[in-house]
Write a protein that holds these residues in place. Structure first.
Motif, short mmCIF file in Angstrom:
data_model
loop_
_atom_site.label_atom_id
_atom_site.label_comp_id
_atom_site.label_asym_id
_atom_site.label_seq_id
_atom_site.Cartn_x
_atom_site.Cartn_y
_atom_site.Cartn_z
N ASP A 106 0.56 5.33 -5.97
CA ASP A 106 1.03 6.69 -5.74
C ASP A 106 0.69 7.20 -4.34
O ASP A 106 1.43 8.01 -3.77
CB ASP A 106 0.43 7.65 -6.79
CG ASP A 106 1.13 7.54 -8.13
OD1 ASP A 106 2.13 6.81 -8.22
OD2 ASP A 106 0.67 8.18 -9.10
N ASP A 107 -0.43 6.72 -3.78
CA ASP A 107 -0.78 7.15 -2.43
C ASP A 107 0.28 6.69 -1.43
O ASP A 107 0.68 7.43 -0.52
CB ASP A 107 -2.16 6.64 -2.03
CG ASP A 107 -2.34 5.14 -2.22
OD1 ASP A 107 -1.46 4.49 -2.83
OD2 ASP A 107 -3.38 4.60 -1.77
N LEU A 108 0.79 5.48 -1.63
CA LEU A 108 1.82 4.95 -0.74
C LEU A 108 3.16 5.63 -1.00
O LEU A 108 3.93 5.87 -0.07
CB LEU A 108 1.93 3.44 -0.93
CG LEU A 108 0.69 2.67 -0.48
CD1 LEU A 108 0.65 1.29 -1.10
CD2 LEU A 108 0.64 2.57 1.02
N THR A 109 3.44 5.94 -2.26
CA THR A 109 4.67 6.66 -2.57
C THR A 109 4.70 8.01 -1.88
O THR A 109 5.72 8.44 -1.34
CB THR A 109 4.81 6.85 -4.10
OG1 THR A 109 4.92 5.57 -4.72
CG2 THR A 109 6.05 7.67 -4.45
N LEU A 110 3.56 8.69 -1.86
CA LEU A 110 3.49 9.99 -1.19
C LEU A 110 3.77 9.85 0.30
O LEU A 110 4.46 10.69 0.90
CB LEU A 110 2.11 10.62 -1.41
CG LEU A 110 1.87 11.98 -0.75
CD1 LEU A 110 2.91 13.00 -1.21
CD2 LEU A 110 0.46 12.47 -1.05
N GLN A 175 9.94 10.13 -8.56
CA GLN A 175 9.81 10.85 -9.83
C GLN A 175 8.41 10.71 -10.41
O GLN A 175 7.90 11.62 -11.07
CB GLN A 175 10.84 10.32 -10.83
CG GLN A 175 12.28 10.66 -10.48
CD GLN A 175 13.27 10.17 -11.52
OE1 GLN A 175 12.89 9.70 -12.61
NE2 GLN A 175 14.55 10.27 -11.21
N SER A 176 7.77 9.58 -10.13
CA SER A 176 6.43 9.35 -10.70
C SER A 176 5.41 10.34 -10.16
O SER A 176 4.39 10.61 -10.81
CB SER A 176 5.96 7.92 -10.40
OG SER A 176 5.57 7.77 -9.03
N LEU A 177 5.66 10.89 -8.98
CA LEU A 177 4.70 11.83 -8.39
C LEU A 177 4.59 13.12 -9.19
O LEU A 177 3.59 13.83 -9.10
CB LEU A 177 5.10 12.16 -6.95
CG LEU A 177 5.00 11.00 -5.94
CD1 LEU A 177 5.41 11.46 -4.55
CD2 LEU A 177 3.59 10.42 -5.91
N VAL A 178 5.64 13.43 -9.96
CA VAL A 178 5.58 14.61 -10.84
C VAL A 178 5.48 14.18 -12.31
O VAL A 178 5.76 14.95 -13.22
CB VAL A 178 6.79 15.54 -10.61
CG1 VAL A 178 6.73 16.15 -9.23
CG2 VAL A 178 8.11 14.81 -10.83
N HIS A 179 5.09 12.89 -12.50
CA HIS A 179 4.84 12.35 -13.84
C HIS A 179 6.07 12.46 -14.74
O HIS A 179 5.96 12.80 -15.92
CB HIS A 179 3.63 13.05 -14.48
CG HIS A 179 2.42 13.05 -13.61
ND1 HIS A 179 1.73 11.90 -13.29
CD2 HIS A 179 1.79 14.07 -12.95
CE1 HIS A 179 0.72 12.20 -12.49
NE2 HIS A 179 0.74 13.51 -12.26
N TYR A 180 7.24 12.16 -14.15
CA TYR A 180 8.47 12.16 -14.96
C TYR A 180 8.61 10.80 -15.63
O TYR A 180 8.75 9.79 -14.98
CB TYR A 180 9.68 12.44 -14.07
CG TYR A 180 10.96 12.64 -14.86
CD1 TYR A 180 11.14 13.78 -15.64
CD2 TYR A 180 11.96 11.68 -14.84
CE1 TYR A 180 12.30 13.96 -16.37
CE2 TYR A 180 13.12 11.86 -15.57
CZ TYR A 180 13.29 13.00 -16.34
OH TYR A 180 14.44 13.19 -17.07
#
Length: 214
Positions: A106-110, A175-180
């Motif tokens: 997630d850190d890289l996705t951000l 989408q994973s950053l908002v836990h979808y």
């Protein structure tokens, strides 16, 4: 305390100081995204003055772009190394999808999401983003071509399938950053679509990702 008893700051070479500032920017990017990179935040992380950061960096725009490139190149090398031991293209593709959708990056996705957003107003960053997207697409294309050559995959256009896969990974990671939805569901969604594009039987990539490494 007298002036004579004060501890003087360690003098460092320009190369050491520049590397220190770049390392600080990378640390900030991975903890808070590219938007967290500011003159003051980098200075605080590196333990120097904002003026010193400004001295070693031509602009914050260039520091953000170079930081993005450094972070993503490391990620790409890490994933390429992870895929290396798997003997078949199907296994490499399955584990590529799995590792990019398992929620551990997630850190890289951000960093990526910030880069797409900030890149709208920064030609320098936009160019860096396109270059790294090309590099990722090339990695995926290589796996697909190897699979086609080995008779594992059936597609006449591996470049387009690679682009499609990269777009799905990027979109679902955002989408994973908002836990979808959840990570396994996102991974299965991608696997089903790519299995169809490559002429694989349903569940082939999911099964390959779950199989123990030989």
């Amino acid at each position: 305390m007298s002036r004579a008893n004060r501890t003087r700051a360690e003098r460092k070479s320009p190369e050491e100081r520049s590397a220190e500032i770049q390392d600080a920017a990378r640390s900030i990017a991975l903890s808070g995204g590219l938007t967290a990179i500011t003159l003051r935040s980098v200075a605080a992380q590196a333990g120097v003055t904002p003026a010193l950061v400004a001295h070693y960096q031509p602009s914050m725009e260039s520091l953000v772009a170079s930081t993005f490139t450094a972070v993503v190149r490391t990620e790409l090398a890490d994933v390429a190394s992870l895929l290396g031991p798997f003997p078949t293209a199907t296994e490499r593709l399955a584990h590529l999808i799995d590792t990019l959708q398992d929620g551990s990056r997630d850190d890289l996705t951000l960093v990526w999401v910030d880069a797409w957003s900030l890149g709208r107003r920064s030609d320098l960053l936009a160019s860096a983003v396109r270059t790294q997207m090309d590099a990722w697409e090339a990695l995926i294309t290589d796996v697909l071509v190897e699979g086609c050559d080995a008779g594992e995959f059936s597609t006449g256009d591996p470049d387009t399938v690679a682009w499609q896969l990269l777009g799905m990974i990027d979109g679902l990671n955002a989408q994973s950053l908002v836990h979808y939805r959840d990570a396994p569901s996102r991974g299965r969604l991608i696997a089903r679509a790519i299995e169809h594009e490559l002429g694989l039987s349903p569940g082939a990539l999911t099964a390959a990702a779950a199989a123990p490494r030989r």
